[in-house]
Design an enzyme around this catalytic site. Structure first.
Site, short mmCIF file in Angstrom:
data_model
loop_
_atom_site.label_atom_id
_atom_site.label_comp_id
_atom_site.label_asym_id
_atom_site.label_seq_id
_atom_site.Cartn_x
_atom_site.Cartn_y
_atom_site.Cartn_z
N HIS A 272 -6.39 17.07 23.93
CA HIS A 272 -5.98 16.89 22.54
C HIS A 272 -4.58 17.47 22.34
O HIS A 272 -4.05 18.13 23.24
CB HIS A 272 -6.96 17.61 21.59
N HIS B 270 2.25 19.30 22.42
CA HIS B 270 1.92 19.24 23.85
C HIS B 270 0.42 19.03 24.04
O HIS B 270 -0.38 19.33 23.15
CB HIS B 270 2.35 20.53 24.58
P1 ATP Z 1 -10.10 28.71 25.83
O1 ATP Z 1 -9.54 29.66 24.79
O2 ATP Z 1 -11.50 29.04 26.23
O3 ATP Z 1 -9.20 28.50 27.01
P2 ATP Z 1 -9.17 26.60 24.08
O4 ATP Z 1 -7.86 27.34 24.08
O5 ATP Z 1 -9.14 25.14 24.33
O6 ATP Z 1 -10.18 27.26 25.10
P3 ATP Z 1 -9.40 27.68 21.47
O7 ATP Z 1 -8.88 29.01 21.93
O8 ATP Z 1 -10.49 27.68 20.46
O9 ATP Z 1 -9.91 26.82 22.69
O10 ATP Z 1 -8.14 26.87 20.93
C1 ATP Z 1 -8.27 25.59 20.31
C2 ATP Z 1 -6.87 24.95 20.30
O11 ATP Z 1 -5.98 25.80 19.56
C3 ATP Z 1 -6.25 24.81 21.69
O12 ATP Z 1 -5.41 23.68 21.69
C4 ATP Z 1 -5.42 26.06 21.83
O13 ATP Z 1 -4.32 25.87 22.72
C5 ATP Z 1 -4.93 26.26 20.41
N1 ATP Z 1 -4.72 27.67 20.13
C6 ATP Z 1 -5.59 28.68 20.36
N2 ATP Z 1 -5.09 29.87 19.98
C7 ATP Z 1 -3.86 29.60 19.50
C8 ATP Z 1 -2.83 30.41 18.95
N3 ATP Z 1 -2.95 31.73 18.81
N4 ATP Z 1 -1.69 29.81 18.57
C9 ATP Z 1 -1.53 28.48 18.69
N5 ATP Z 1 -2.47 27.65 19.18
C10 ATP Z 1 -3.61 28.20 19.59
#
Ligand code: ATP
Ligand code: MG
Length: 187
Positions: free
Chosen positions: A55, A130
């Protein structure tokens, strides 16, 4: 805080880890999978994003209350349907963990999401569209060079919707649940 019989009891409100996502057209998803296949031929210890989880994050909202989630849902629904077309730019990384494909074309919608959520969340200062295709613990120089060798297909892909997603994290990896989907094309 609720008061019962003169004693204070704290009522825990379940919070929801949410983000606003641009739903990828099939051609972009395929290109992201091609990027993953390219990397699999190299010798790196990468954790690949599950295909169904690929996504583009327009805005990460963090852990929010049910009330805020409902408000976000309502406000996102007020964004006017509009043509959004995405184009892959190149492969690269945010050291030390994230390997991505950069995408052009999401900036205007991202600004509108920020505007719609004004007062609830700070606007993004440095948005860079991205698709995260893999994660790792450190990005060696060899990987950086190899990412430069991945030739992204030249595609202009119309996008049909964006969505509010809830993320459920576990040791098995994240599971995303669609809370609401918003059409970008008039039906
Ligand atoms: P994991 O954390 O287990 O690797 P994930 O990153 O896909 O999995 P989430 O951390 O819930 O799951 O994040 C959901 C989306 O939001 C992802 O696209 C992630 O890159 C983005 N995201 C998460 N934390 C942040 C942040 N602090 N700032 C910007 N984007 C974020
Ligand atoms: Mg994460």
């Amino acid at each position: 805080m609720a008061k019962r019989g003169g004693r204070k009891t704290t009522v825990a409100v379940r919070r929801h880890r949410c983000f606003v996502s641009l739903d990828l057209p099939a051609a972009l998803r395929d290109a992201a999978v091609a990027g993953q296949s390219f990397l699999r031929t190299k010798e790196h210890d990468l954790r690949y994003t599950a295909v169904s989880n690929l996504h583009l994050t327009l805005k990460f909202l963090g852990e929010i209350s049910p009330d805020d989630r409902a408000e976000v849902r309502k406000r996102l629904g007020l964004i006017s349907p509009q043509g959004v077309s995405l184009r892959l730019v190149r492969a690269g990384c945010f050291a030390p963990r994230i390997v991505w494909l950069a995408v052009h074309g999401a900036d205007e919608l991202q600004r509108q999401v920020d505007q719609a959520l004004e007062g609830l969340f700070e606007p993004e200062r440095r948005f860079m569209g991205h698709i995260t295709i893999a994660r790792t613990k450190g990005i060696p120089d060899a990987l950086k060079m190899e990412l430069g060798d991945f030739v992204v297909p030249v595609l202009d892909c119309p996008v049909s919707s964006f969505s509010l997603q809830e993320s459920h994290l576990s040791h098995l990896g994240p599971r995303y649940e669609t809370v609401a989907r918003f059409a970008l094309t008039e039906s």
